[in-house]
Design a protein around this motif. Structure first.
Motif, PDB file in Angstrom:
ATOM      1  N   CYS A  71      63.508  35.790  21.000  1.00 52.89           N
ATOM      2  CA  CYS A  71      62.733  34.729  20.291  1.00 52.89           C
ATOM      3  C   CYS A  71      61.734  35.366  19.712  1.00 52.89           C
ATOM      4  O   CYS A  71      61.115  36.390  20.302  1.00 52.89           O
TER       5      CYS A  71
ATOM      6  N   SER B 275      58.547  34.214  19.879  1.00 50.56           N
ATOM      7  CA  SER B 275      57.541  34.004  20.625  1.00 50.56           C
ATOM      8  C   SER B 275      57.669  34.671  21.909  1.00 50.56           C
ATOM      9  O   SER B 275      56.775  34.964  22.573  1.00 50.56           O
ATOM     10  N   CYS B 276      58.728  35.296  22.218  1.00 49.54           N
ATOM     11  CA  CYS B 276      58.811  35.991  23.471  1.00 49.54           C
ATOM     12  C   CYS B 276      59.277  37.442  23.367  1.00 49.54           C
ATOM     13  O   CYS B 276      59.813  38.162  24.120  1.00 49.54           O
TER      14      CYS B 276
ATOM     15  N   ARG C  45      57.546  39.911  23.661  1.00 43.29           N
ATOM     16  CA  ARG C  45      56.978  40.877  24.785  1.00 43.29           C
ATOM     17  C   ARG C  45      57.065  40.329  26.090  1.00 43.29           C
ATOM     18  O   ARG C  45      56.467  40.774  26.998  1.00 43.29           O
TER      19      ARG C  45
END
Lengths: 278, 369
Positions: free
Chosen positions: A251, A253-254, A256
């Motif tokens: 996704c 926002s994820c 990293r």
């Protein structure tokens, strides 16, 4: 634009899409110059040894892997850590469960700069190269003479089943993944291919067969599932080559998520800068 | 491999025939296949019905989605207070072979305790608390379709500013919570939750075990993948006081597996063998009570050598026909442990008061030999 990566002499071409930053070439011979350290003996069953062996495994696959030759370490015998890990391990060809003898390898992790992929040198004793020419030629001819392009999906399926017909493409995916896993490995990863979401044979004009793969890799340390799209080519003469590779974060926002695992070693396992390969 | 599988199946058939002759009516449950949650729940009920004198069920908590968390309590009734062994499976949803193993294990001990004196002795001395599926929500989710197959965490929603779901239950326990081997990124596979014991599943285990702190002798949690037997503790800087004994047990187990199946299992503490990632269940259990002896992670093997397809590399998704052989291997590991626990159980144990969670240096938990 193409980026050419040298990994201890093996050359392959990697084209990276815009949102994945280009990898910086790793120049052979350039390594962390640390103060000379005595060789520290490693316990072969402990993770520093097994992780280094995994990297050596990926390296061997990039050089010698094929749909009928897929290699794995079947046990670290001896390991020592200097600036680099020195290993002796027994090698096994996995598709036939065949013992291939002893290998010794040096795996150099660039501690100062984790963006640099590990450098590997490896020699194996005995009749190391598997004779797969008959099967490879057979598969190659079948695919070239087929009237339609081949594809497959969900390998293995939820209950671990792989169709015998699909097995060579599972192995091919594994070998191709090794190119990526070799590049993405560091002292805090242990990478394996987990699943082929799907693969599709592509049209080609030349002698190489070409495939698009959607693959899931698994990192044992962070437990992350890493989605990669690979474009690869194969022929018995040309071997396996990765032409394009793109990481697909789960996704926005994820992106990293897998970089943020706290470890005993690096308390500052913060989000790395944009130059990181992943 | 195929030969050994059919040989083993032949043995099972014989045992099945024997148990029918003894008047037991085994249900037609295929332990060589993976089962859905409703199937597992039905199987648990049926197992209790078929073995009323040794099996009871207990609902000891609820998942986020309000499903029951149920265990099987297995043991021969006794007038004296008994010691117990805890075993949980399926804390991580995608590790399907773990619940499969718990079911297999239950089947094994129930099948053999009337004919095998060692197993009978074990069930006389010990009670087993076995949770076939701890992370029920996650397990159900992983059955949805091929894109959910590799789900790992619970199914609770993330915090307000996060679109991802789930907390890693094995990072959520109250034991050095958040110290190492976790991620504060709620999308990470090892997100440890907003706070310790935020997850009802982790709470349920903690409460159950805490209430029985002087009773539980041995704590096992079954995972996949990797041929590993891990001994406490999960923290890189803490060595278990009875580490030597734990290693003895682990090595004996690995030897048993090697002898019969030819497979190599690596034995060690997780910070040494696996990662500096601090497996929570070890630490939390140690903090919770003094009398714990053994905490073992047993990792059943995946598709490596016994897979008829020779697919080779370790895999998250274990091949179905290997389930039985995998079960026997893990079983082997446990049998040496079981004997040891059984011997322990018969020795009189001094009563301990549970230590405070912050106490880390006490050595009084070493039990007399």
């Amino acid at each position: 634009a193409h980026t050419v990566l040298y990994i201890t002499g093996l050359q392959f071409v990697l084209k990276l899409t815009p949102h994945t930053p280009a990898a910086s070439p790793s120049v052979p011979g350039q390594e962390d110059i640390q103060a000379a350290m005595p060789v520290e003996e490693l316990d072969p069953s402990h993770y520093p040894a097994t992780r280094a062996a995994k990297v050596a495994e990926h390296f061997i696959n990039t050089r010698y892997g094929s749909p009928f030759a897929w290699f794995g370490s079947s046990g670290v015998k001896k390991a020592g850590l200097e600036v680099r890990a020195k290993l002796h391990f027994t090698l096994k060809e996995m598709t036939r469960n065949q013992d291939m003898g002893l290998c010794s390898a040096e795996v150099l992790f660039h501690r100062a700069d984790e963006r640099k992929p590990p450098q590997v040198q490896c020699t194996c004793s005995g009749a190391f190269q598997v004779n797969t020419s008959a099967e490879e030629e057979d598969l190659y001819q079948r695919l070239r003479n087929a009237t339609s392009l081949l594809s497959g999906s969900d390998i293995p399926n939820s209950v671990g089943h792989i169709d015998p017909e699909m097995a060579p493409f599972w192995h091919l995916g594994g070998v191709a993944s090794s190119f990526i896993m070799l590049r993405e490995s560091n002292e805090s990863t242990l990478l394996n291919m987990a699943h082929i979401d799907n693969f599709t044979q592509m049209e080609t004009k030349d002698a190489q067969l070409m495939f698009q793969y959607d693959i899931l890799l698994h990192d044992m340390v962070s437990q992350e599932i890493l989605k990669w799209k690979l474009l690869l080519s194969w022929s018995p003469d040309g071997g396996v080559k990765v032409l394009e590779a793109e990481w697909d974060p789960k996704c926005r926002s994820c992106e990293r998520a897998h970089l943020t695992v706290t470890t005993g070693i690096a308390a500052e396992q913060e989000m790395k800068g944009d130059n990181n390969n992943v | 491999m195929l030969l050994s599988s059919s040989g083993f199946l032949g043995l099972l058939t014989l045992l099945g025939a024997a148990s029918v002759a003894l008047g037991l009516e085994p249900q037609n449950y295929d332990f060589s296949k993976y089962h859905t949650m409703p199937e597992i729940s039905a199987w648990m009920e049926q197992t209790k019905k078929e073995n009323p004198d040794v099996v009871s069920t207990m609902i000891y908590g609820k998942t986020y989605e309000k499903s029951n968390i149920t265990l099987l309590k297995i043991g021969i009734k006794s007038d004296v207070k008994k010691k117990a062994v805890w075993m949980d499976c399926g804390i991580h949803a995608r590790e399907w072979i773990s619940p499969a193993f718990c079911q297999y294990f239950v089947k094994e001990i129930l099948l053999t305790y009337k004919t095998d004196t060692k197993v009978e002795e074990m069930l006389k001395n010990l009670d087993f608390y076995i949770t076939p599926v701890l992370n029920v929500d996650g397990y159900i989710y992983s059955w949805k379709n091929s894109s959910t197959r590799l789900w790992r965490k619970s199914r609770s929603p993330g915090p307000a500013n996060c679109t991802c779901y789930g907390t890693d239950l094995n990072r959520n326990f109250y034991a050095n919570w958040g110290m190492v081997g976790v991620s504060r990124n709620c999308c990470s596979e090892v997100y440890n939750g907003p706070r310790a014991l935020s997850e009802s599943e982790a709470q349920a285990v903690t409460e159950f075990v805490l209430q029985r702190s002087t009773e539980i002798l041995c704590f096992l949690t079954i995972h996949s993948y990797g041929q590993l037997i891990l001994v406490p503790y999960g923290h890189p800087n803490v060595t278990a006081p009875n580490y030597d004994e734990l290693m003895d047990v682990g090595l004996a187990a690995a030897k048993a597996i090697k002898g019969i199946h030819g497979m190599d299992y690596t034995v060690g503490s997780s910070p040494n063998v696996l990662c500096e990632c601090f497996l929570h269940l070890d630490m939390s259990v140690w903090n919770l009570f003094d009398s714990i002896l053994n905490v073992l992670h047993v990792f059943p093997e995946q598709t490596q050598i016994l897979d008829p397809l020779e697919t080779g590399h370790v895999s998250l998704v274990s091949h179905t026909p290997s389930l039985l052989s995998c079960g026997t291997k893990a079983n082997m590991a446990l049998s040496s442990l079981r004997i040891r626990s059984s011997q322990r159980a018969r020795r009189p144990m001094p009563e301990f008061t549970p230590s405070s969670p912050t106490s880390m240096t006490r050595t009084s938990m070493l039990l007399p030999r």
